[in-house]
Design a protein around this motif. Structure first.
Motif, mmCIF file in Angstrom:
data_model
loop_
_atom_site.group_PDB
_atom_site.id
_atom_site.type_symbol
_atom_site.label_atom_id
_atom_site.label_comp_id
_atom_site.label_asym_id
_atom_site.label_seq_id
_atom_site.Cartn_x
_atom_site.Cartn_y
_atom_site.Cartn_z
ATOM 1 N N GLN A 1 1.120 -0.990 0.047
ATOM 2 C CA GLN A 1 0.165 0.260 0.181
ATOM 3 C C GLN A 1 0.593 1.173 -0.371
ATOM 4 O O GLN A 1 2.319 1.731 1.220
ATOM 5 C CB GLN A 1 -0.898 -0.721 1.302
ATOM 6 C CG GLN A 1 -1.724 1.279 1.415
ATOM 7 C CD GLN A 1 -2.882 1.062 2.292
ATOM 8 O OE1 GLN A 1 -3.377 -0.066 3.065
ATOM 9 N NE2 GLN A 1 -4.251 1.607 1.761
ATOM 10 N N ALA A 2 0.921 1.472 -1.045
ATOM 11 C CA ALA A 2 1.895 3.415 -1.093
ATOM 12 C C ALA A 2 0.953 4.222 -0.463
ATOM 13 O O ALA A 2 -0.858 4.095 -0.170
ATOM 14 C CB ALA A 2 1.832 3.485 -2.152
ATOM 15 N N ASN B 1 13.846 -7.129 -7.255
ATOM 16 C CA ASN B 1 15.152 -6.267 -7.121
ATOM 17 C C ASN B 1 15.026 -5.926 -8.479
ATOM 18 O O ASN B 1 13.491 -5.492 -8.658
ATOM 19 C CB ASN B 1 15.749 -7.902 -8.553
ATOM 20 C CG ASN B 1 16.043 -8.958 -7.353
ATOM 21 O OD1 ASN B 1 16.303 -8.412 -6.504
ATOM 22 N ND2 ASN B 1 16.644 -10.291 -8.178
ATOM 23 N N SER B 2 15.528 -4.728 -9.098
ATOM 24 C CA SER B 2 15.009 -3.504 -10.148
ATOM 25 C C SER B 2 14.690 -2.731 -9.800
ATOM 26 O O SER B 2 13.233 -2.558 -10.530
ATOM 27 C CB SER B 2 14.793 -4.282 -11.273
ATOM 28 O OG SER B 2 16.216 -5.070 -12.110
ATOM 29 N N LEU B 3 14.017 -2.281 -8.200
ATOM 30 C CA LEU B 3 13.025 -1.671 -7.492
ATOM 31 C C LEU B 3 13.220 -0.334 -8.006
ATOM 32 O O LEU B 3 14.312 0.032 -8.891
ATOM 33 C CB LEU B 3 13.673 -1.331 -6.348
ATOM 34 C CG LEU B 3 13.926 -2.842 -5.337
ATOM 35 C CD1 LEU B 3 14.246 -2.419 -3.394
ATOM 36 C CD2 LEU B 3 12.073 -2.656 -5.000
ATOM 37 N N ARG B 4 12.076 0.534 -8.317
ATOM 38 C CA ARG B 4 12.253 0.686 -8.489
ATOM 39 C C ARG B 4 11.344 2.123 -7.409
ATOM 40 O O ARG B 4 10.375 2.052 -7.112
ATOM 41 C CB ARG B 4 10.646 1.541 -9.314
ATOM 42 C CG ARG B 4 11.039 0.828 -11.097
ATOM 43 C CD ARG B 4 10.207 -0.296 -11.574
ATOM 44 N NE ARG B 4 10.381 -0.883 -12.824
ATOM 45 C CZ ARG B 4 9.594 -1.711 -13.465
ATOM 46 N NH1 ARG B 4 8.564 -1.775 -14.118
ATOM 47 N NH2 ARG B 4 9.978 -2.344 -14.716
ATOM 48 N N PRO B 5 11.544 3.924 -7.652
ATOM 49 C CA PRO B 5 10.552 4.685 -6.772
ATOM 50 C C PRO B 5 9.479 3.993 -6.185
ATOM 51 O O PRO B 5 8.690 4.360 -5.196
ATOM 52 C CB PRO B 5 10.817 6.041 -7.658
ATOM 53 C CG PRO B 5 12.062 5.685 -8.449
ATOM 54 C CD PRO B 5 11.866 4.191 -8.268
ATOM 55 N N GLU B 6 8.064 3.438 -8.056
ATOM 56 C CA GLU B 6 7.173 2.973 -7.867
ATOM 57 C C GLU B 6 6.525 2.770 -7.156
ATOM 58 O O GLU B 6 5.616 1.636 -6.503
ATOM 59 C CB GLU B 6 5.933 3.311 -8.910
ATOM 60 C CG GLU B 6 7.593 2.116 -9.566
ATOM 61 C CD GLU B 6 7.924 3.102 -11.188
ATOM 62 O OE1 GLU B 6 8.333 3.583 -10.403
ATOM 63 O OE2 GLU B 6 8.292 2.829 -12.640
ATOM 64 N N ASP B 7 8.043 1.066 -6.090
ATOM 65 C CA ASP B 7 7.821 0.198 -5.242
ATOM 66 C C ASP B 7 7.872 0.866 -3.771
ATOM 67 O O ASP B 7 7.412 0.173 -3.197
ATOM 68 C CB ASP B 7 8.737 -0.709 -5.599
ATOM 69 C CG ASP B 7 8.795 -1.472 -7.049
ATOM 70 O OD1 ASP B 7 9.919 -1.263 -7.264
ATOM 71 O OD2 ASP B 7 8.076 -1.434 -7.753
ATOM 72 N N THR B 8 7.664 1.897 -3.997
ATOM 73 C CA THR B 8 7.758 2.371 -2.050
ATOM 74 C C THR B 8 6.673 2.132 -2.189
ATOM 75 O O THR B 8 5.644 2.110 -2.755
ATOM 76 C CB THR B 8 7.930 3.990 -1.998
ATOM 77 O OG1 THR B 8 9.321 4.284 -2.765
ATOM 78 C CG2 THR B 8 8.024 4.315 -1.085
ATOM 79 N N GLU C 1 8.311 -1.236 5.902
ATOM 80 C CA GLU C 1 8.219 0.248 4.934
ATOM 81 C C GLU C 1 9.236 -0.927 4.093
ATOM 82 O O GLU C 1 10.490 -0.430 4.779
ATOM 83 C CB GLU C 1 8.383 1.594 5.369
ATOM 84 C CG GLU C 1 8.084 2.261 4.469
ATOM 85 C CD GLU C 1 7.916 3.766 5.639
ATOM 86 O OE1 GLU C 1 7.343 3.495 7.030
ATOM 87 O OE2 GLU C 1 7.477 4.056 5.059
ATOM 88 N N VAL C 2 9.060 -0.084 2.984
ATOM 89 C CA VAL C 2 9.669 -0.122 2.019
ATOM 90 C C VAL C 2 10.109 1.025 0.778
ATOM 91 O O VAL C 2 9.405 1.875 0.914
ATOM 92 C CB VAL C 2 9.559 -1.177 0.461
ATOM 93 C CG1 VAL C 2 10.604 -1.497 -0.569
ATOM 94 C CG2 VAL C 2 9.830 -2.648 1.080
ATOM 95 N N THR C 3 11.427 1.252 1.090
ATOM 96 C CA THR C 3 10.999 2.572 0.287
ATOM 97 C C THR C 3 12.198 2.766 -0.364
ATOM 98 O O THR C 3 13.557 2.734 -0.507
ATOM 99 C CB THR C 3 12.003 4.057 1.440
ATOM 100 O OG1 THR C 3 10.593 4.191 2.068
ATOM 101 C CG2 THR C 3 11.554 5.530 0.719
ATOM 102 N N VAL C 4 12.467 3.321 -1.817
ATOM 103 C CA VAL C 4 12.965 3.139 -2.833
ATOM 104 C C VAL C 4 12.917 4.766 -3.709
ATOM 105 O O VAL C 4 12.207 5.277 -3.608
ATOM 106 C CB VAL C 4 12.944 2.828 -4.195
ATOM 107 C CG1 VAL C 4 13.920 2.023 -5.620
ATOM 108 C CG2 VAL C 4 12.075 0.461 -4.094
ATOM 109 N N SER C 5 14.298 5.586 -3.648
ATOM 110 C CA SER C 5 14.933 6.183 -4.029
ATOM 111 C C SER C 5 15.314 6.483 -5.267
ATOM 112 O O SER C 5 16.239 5.240 -5.140
ATOM 113 C CB SER C 5 16.142 7.294 -2.932
ATOM 114 O OG SER C 5 17.076 6.855 -2.964
ATOM 115 N N SER C 6 15.148 7.535 -6.054
ATOM 116 C CA SER C 6 15.460 7.323 -7.198
ATOM 117 C C SER C 6 16.799 8.439 -7.016
ATOM 118 O O SER C 6 17.129 9.145 -6.806
ATOM 119 C CB SER C 6 14.541 8.472 -7.854
ATOM 120 O OG SER C 6 14.330 10.280 -7.770
#
Length: 118
Positions: free
Chosen positions: A37-38, A82-89, A113-118
């Motif tokens: 859930q974003a 893998n290959s995480l994207r900011p939209e996976d946050t 919580e998962v946070t992916v930075s660009s």
């Protein structure tokens, strides 16, 4: 019944692995999987794996990037991202239920919580 762990911060293109440990025989006999859930969005299905580990199911948005697996001896399900994207946050939740699409959820774990930075 379900204990999730493994969230954190990653850079775009990086990897994280989530784990969901099921306590008790009941939860471990179900299909298990992950939702996320974003902020400001509805909770959505990510991936699932059957109780035997023989069947898996993925959301189109994560196919080819995420892999779900199950260690029956440890009653634990893993989500290799893998290959995480900011939209996976998002906050990721593990669940147990039926069928493989987890349309009916019997148990929920707490979120990680998962946070992916660009």
């Amino acid at each position: 019944q379900l204990q999730a762990s493994g969230g954190g911060l990653a850079q775009a293109g990086g990897s994280l692995r989530l784990a969901c440990a099921a306590s008790g025989r009941t939860a471990s006999s179900y299909t298990m999987g992950w939702f996320r859930q974003a902020p400001g969005k509805e909770r959505e299905f990510v991936a699932s794996i059957s109780w035997s580990g023989g069947s898996t199911y993925y959301a189109d948005s994560v196919k080819g990037r995420f892999t779900i697996s199950r260690d029956s001896a440890k009653n634990t399900v893993y989500l290799q991202m893998n290959s995480l994207r900011p939209e996976d946050t998002a906050v990721y939740y593990c669940a147990a239920g039926t069928p493989i699409t987890l349309k009916s959820r019997r148990y929920w774990g707490q979120g990680t919580e998962v946070t992916v930075s660009s």
